[in-house]
Design an enzyme around this catalytic site. Structure first.
Site, PDB file in Angstrom:
ATOM      1  N   ASP A 366     -81.824  24.201 -11.441  1.00 51.61           N
ATOM      2  CA  ASP A 366     -80.672  25.049 -11.118  1.00 51.61           C
ATOM      3  C   ASP A 366     -81.105  26.185 -10.197  1.00 51.61           C
ATOM      4  OD1 ASP A 366     -78.163  26.850 -11.751  1.00 51.61           O
ATOM      5  OD2 ASP A 366     -77.736  24.950 -12.756  1.00 51.61           O
ATOM      6  N   ASP A 367     -80.323  27.192 -10.134  1.00 53.46           N
ATOM      7  CA  ASP A 367     -80.495  28.364  -9.267  1.00 53.46           C
ATOM      8  C   ASP A 367     -81.925  28.936  -9.345  1.00 53.46           C
ATOM      9  OD1 ASP A 367     -79.932  30.521  -7.713  1.00 53.46           O
ATOM     10  OD2 ASP A 367     -78.313  31.307  -8.974  1.00 53.46           O
ATOM     11  N   ARG A 443     -70.732  38.941  -7.435  1.00 52.09           N
ATOM     12  CA  ARG A 443     -72.097  38.591  -7.841  1.00 52.09           C
ATOM     13  C   ARG A 443     -73.083  38.873  -6.683  1.00 52.09           C
ATOM     14  NH1 ARG A 443     -74.977  32.934  -9.558  1.00 52.09           N
ATOM     15  NH2 ARG A 443     -75.975  33.675 -11.408  1.00 52.09           N
ATOM     16  N   LYS A 476     -75.983  19.842  -7.638  1.00 50.38           N
ATOM     17  CA  LYS A 476     -74.948  20.630  -8.326  1.00 50.38           C
ATOM     18  C   LYS A 476     -74.473  21.628  -7.285  1.00 50.38           C
ATOM     19  CE  LYS A 476     -74.402  23.828 -12.234  1.00 50.38           C
ATOM     20  NZ  LYS A 476     -75.132  24.442 -13.347  1.00 50.38           N
ATOM     21  N   ASP A 478     -72.427  24.651  -6.409  1.00 49.96           N
ATOM     22  CA  ASP A 478     -71.833  25.789  -7.108  1.00 49.96           C
ATOM     23  C   ASP A 478     -71.011  26.645  -6.140  1.00 49.96           C
ATOM     24  OD1 ASP A 478     -71.353  27.526  -9.204  1.00 49.96           O
ATOM     25  OD2 ASP A 478     -73.463  27.848  -9.697  1.00 49.96           O
ATOM     26  N   ASN A 480     -69.682  30.711  -6.635  1.00 48.61           N
ATOM     27  CA  ASN A 480     -69.594  31.722  -7.681  1.00 48.61           C
ATOM     28  C   ASN A 480     -68.746  32.950  -7.392  1.00 48.61           C
ATOM     29  OD1 ASN A 480     -71.205  30.799 -10.007  1.00 48.61           O
ATOM     30  ND2 ASN A 480     -72.777  30.557  -8.462  1.00 48.61           N
ATOM     31  N   ASP A 548     -68.618  27.458 -17.799  1.00 47.70           N
ATOM     32  CA  ASP A 548     -69.881  28.109 -18.141  1.00 47.70           C
ATOM     33  C   ASP A 548     -69.977  28.371 -19.635  1.00 47.70           C
ATOM     34  OD1 ASP A 548     -71.253  28.148 -15.825  1.00 47.70           O
ATOM     35  OD2 ASP A 548     -70.709  30.177 -15.241  1.00 47.70           O
TER      36      ASP A 548
HETATM   37  C1  DGJ Z   1     -72.849  29.374 -12.285  1.00 46.97           C
HETATM   38  C2  DGJ Z   1     -72.901  28.013 -12.878  1.00 46.97           C
HETATM   39  O1  DGJ Z   1     -71.719  27.709 -13.516  1.00 46.97           O
HETATM   40  C3  DGJ Z   1     -74.092  27.931 -13.828  1.00 46.97           C
HETATM   41  O2  DGJ Z   1     -74.113  26.694 -14.470  1.00 46.97           O
HETATM   42  C4  DGJ Z   1     -75.350  28.166 -13.031  1.00 46.97           C
HETATM   43  O3  DGJ Z   1     -75.521  27.130 -12.113  1.00 46.97           O
HETATM   44  C5  DGJ Z   1     -75.278  29.515 -12.348  1.00 46.97           C
HETATM   45  N1  DGJ Z   1     -74.069  29.651 -11.580  1.00 46.97           N
HETATM   46  C6  DGJ Z   1     -76.473  29.710 -11.462  1.00 46.97           C
HETATM   47  O4  DGJ Z   1     -76.385  30.839 -10.704  1.00 46.97           O
END
Ligand code: DGJ
Length: 742
Positions: A366-367, A443, A476, A478, A480, A548
């Site tokens: 992930d991130d 963010r 994945k 994303d 945000n 989340d």
């Molecule tokens: C938001 C995602 O929903 C999480 O699962 C994760 O990937 C974070 N971002 C990472 O910054």
């Protein structure tokens, strides 16, 4: 599936189970006649047109005191006529006039279904799976041609609609409102059902009574949003989960939308669905074409669950596409909740190694793997490995994961940038911001201007470079934050109303280009969990991170609501650690597994931190999921008890032949000495004998008994600890396997 009564100019879409009827009015505009359970007579149906003389009405023709658009049910109403309800179309011509009266020209019937260029849409794989009616309309004064498209499906009770606008005149036109569909229902004896919430509590089911005026849900955030899903249903007040008339309206789109129900003062109900007209303005120059996103309308005579099953069938089989559509999805493990940004390669290999031992098939990083990304203040936009964390780069890590016998997946947030990044330092002009005004952050990040080709190209190049050098099987994707101060430096003043839509087209284009280049890539969409969980994304990403909030008890609601429209195959659902990151709750690992089975299954925790007993359970869970994932992805889904209405969440997945079903019953809070409980199952064969097996029960019963008397739920302890086998605890979930006995 489409018949035309040429004399009366009535069009009838009918697949044997549903009918959609429209006609050409004397004035040349299109009128709506009927949508619902099939009408199987061939005839004109014009007697269904209702109109009356009413005072304070404006009439179409002099001398006629009966014909007013205000009182006629229409098919695609335009602003500025004698209709005072909200229209589907509002357009401004070169002279500043906003009146539009398109007239019927001709129709075409097409076998199958056209694709919508640059937009996600349902499709027909073979020509006889669907039939499409295209109605050509024209406003001669504006020089506007309008093509209303209706596709009916042979195997699903749905009609997909979209509209194409072509400027065939001399001047420039401005579309201020161009909805994907409108339908005028003859009465308003319905309740609306919407899926609303916020971050970490997405798609809660809300039912509202209709009253004269407007009931609506929408997004103005640039993404479809956590707050409201691009969907609305109408249910008869007496309709239930499994009976009664329900109409579902779903937009295949991921940006700003409006779903609106308007009850007029004569109890006629107009549903509008499409791009949110607020802030929208599309300039249509001579010869240019604008196509709306697709709206899918479903009719069910079998309640809300019947509606969901139609959506599931259509979206699973004829919206999702490509390599992964029919393939079993890998059991994955994601490191986010376990490590956040704090890891180096060695930690990841230990993490993945344990997962492999348990049977996990894919490790998703992930991130935090790129640029200077050690927290959420920097790095976004620099899609190159952080060598302090990954000394051999992404290629090196991917190889090591593959050598463990697992696939490798990687997190991206392609649409975003931190100001503290090399990408932003080289391209400070690439973000969406309004000149002279500060840009809000979310963010600590800013939104790249995906309405611009060069921006999409720059991101594509970085992603392509990684995907073509490292063995990456999954990404994945994303997103945000929502968009604010929307303005693109690349477009003139009179095209700024296009930017939200152009942005989403850019997002779709990047997905499409990546899939063209890497057809076997599995994309999971994500937007801080479920902020862009919509039918548009499903066309590119066959699965999405539902929320989340990974707490099993919270997830019963979120997944229950999500299932109103979206099939289980697309719901990313993972077992996470306890106490849970979001709510601090401690739930049994069985409960977390049971709830997560209802989707694309995985883990979101460090398995090295579990006890040996828990590890054994994890191994069993993975083995169970692998054995049952075919059924879970393709079976019929039945919601049985709503966590919004009581202490239980229960659902069933039954294969279409009725030979096997999985039933998940989650009791939210423990109860002592409760009543005897039974659950009426569905989708079984009445005369068939089944074996019912669960942690607490094992017995045989016939299908009719299980569906009419019910499957017994008591755990023998009635909530009290008697012999250690009882279920005396909060958050208990029990899975029942119901298998036909030969
Ligand atoms: C938001 C995602 O929903 C999480 O699962 C994760 O990937 C974070 N971002 C990472 O910054």
């Amino acid at each position: 599936m489409i018949t035309v009564n040429e004399k009366d100019r009535v069009f009838h879409l009918n697949n044997g189970r549903i009918s959609y009827l429209l006609y050409v009015m004397e004035s040349g505009q299109l009128g709506h006649l009927y949508f619902g359970k099939a009408l199987n007579r061939s005839g004109s149906y014009l007697h269904m047109v209702e109109k009356a003389h009413r005072p304070m009405t404006t009439y179409i023709r002099e001398g006629d005191l009966y014909t007013s658009y205000e009182h006629l049910r229409q098919e695609y109403p335009c602003y500025g006529t004698s209709d005072y309800r909200y229209p589907a179309l509002e357009i401004q011509g070169g002279d500043g006039s906003r009146i539009c009266k398109p007239e019927y020209q001709r129709y075409e019937i097409i076998k199958g279904k056209r694709q919508l260029e640059g937009l996600p849409a349902t499709y027909a794989e073979e020509a006889d799976e669907a039939a499409t009616l295209e109605i050509y309309m024209k406003d001669a004064l504006l020089g506007l041609e309008l093509v209303l498209s209706y596709s009916i499906f042979r195997d699903v009770d749905a009609v997909a609609r979209s509209v194409r606008f072509i400027n065939k005149g001399e001047g420039t036109l401005f579309l201020d409102r161009a909805m994907s569909m409108s339908v005028d229902m003859p009465d308003a004896e319905f309740q609306t059902v919407q899926l609303s919430g916020a971050w970490s509590r997405e798609r809660y089911v809300k039912v509202r009574d209709l009253a004269p005026g407007i009931t609506a849900v929408s997004s103005m955030r640039g993404n479809s949003s956590h707050h409201h899903n691009p969907f609305l249903a109408l249910k008869r007040k007496t309709a239930t989960e499994h009976s009664g008339d329900v109409y579902g309206f779903s937009l295949v789109y991921s940006g700003n939308f409006l779903a609106q129900a308007e009850v007029d003062n004569y109890q006629v109900l107009r549903i509008l669905l499409g791009i949110n007209p607020f802030g929208f303005r599309w300039k249509l120059e001579q010869g240019e074409i604008f196509t709306t996103p697709e709206a899918v309308t479903v009719y069910s005579g079998e309640g809300l669950n019947g509606m969901s099953q139609q959506f599931h069938r259509l979206y699973r089989n004829r919206l999702a596409r490509g390599y992964w559509r029919d393939r079993e999805r890998p059991v994955l493990i994601n490191n986010w909740e376990a490590t956040q940004f704090d890891y180096v390669e060695q930690d990841l290999l230990l993490f993945a190694g344990k997962a492999k031992e348990c049977g996990v098939e894919m490790f998703v990083l992930d991130d935090g793997w790129f640029g200077a990304r050690n927290d959420d203040k920097r790095g976004l936009g620099d899609w190159k490995a952080n060598r302090e964390k990954l000394p051999d780069g992404v290629e090196g890590l991917a190889e090591k994961i593959e050598a463990l016998g697992m696939k490798f997946g990687l997190w991206f947030e392609p649409e975003m940038v931190n100001k503290d990044s090399d990408f932003f330092r080289s391209h400070p002009d690439y973000i969406l911001e309004t000149p002279g005004r500060s840009a809000s952050h979310g963010r600590n990040q800013f939104v790249l201007d995906f309405s611009r080709k060069e921006v999409v190209d720059a991101v594509y190049e970085q992603m392509y470079a990684l995907l073509s050098t490292a063995k990456i099987s999954y990404i994945k994707w994303d997103m945000n934050r929502s968009i604010s101060e929307c303005y693109s430096a690349a477009y003139p003043a009179d095209r700024q109303g296009e930017i939200f839509h152009r942005y989403i087209l850019g997002v779709y284009e990047l997905h499409e280009r990546l899939l063209q280049a890497f057809p076997e890539l599995l994309i999971e969409s994500c937007s801080s969990g479920g902020g862009r969980f919509d039918a548009g994304m499903l066309y590119y990403a066959p699965q999405g991170w539902v929320s989340d909030d990974s707490d099993a008890i919270e997830r019963t609601k979120i997944q229950y609501g999500t299932s109103f429209v979206y099939p289980l195959s697309c719901m990313g659902a993972h077992v996470s650690a306890c106490p849970n990151d979001q709510v601090g709750r401690i739930t049994p690992i069985e409960t977390r597994g049971n709830v997560s089975y209802t989707g694309a299954f995985g883990y979101e925790l460090d398995l090295n931190r579990l006890s040996s007993t828990e590890i054994e359970t994890v191994k069993e869970q993975i083995a169970f999921y692998k054995e049952n994932r075919g059924l879970i992805a393709t079976g019929d889904f039945y919601r049985l008890l709503s966590p919004f209405e009581g202490n239980f969440a229960a659902w069933e997945i039954a294969d279409q032949s009725g030979s096997r079903a999985l039933v998940t019953v989650t009791r939210l809070l423990s109860e002592v000495n409760g009543p005897y409980r039974r659950l009426l199952l569905r989708g079984l064969r009445k005369e068939q004998k089944y074996h019912v097996e669960s942690r607490y029960l094992s017995y045989d019963a016939y299908g009719d008994e299980l569906m009419q008397f019910g499957m017994m739920l008591e755990d023998k302890s009635s909530g009290q600890v008697i012999d250690g086998s009882g279920g005396c605890q909060d958050f208990l979930s029990v899975l029942y396997e119901v298998t036909a006995v030969r």
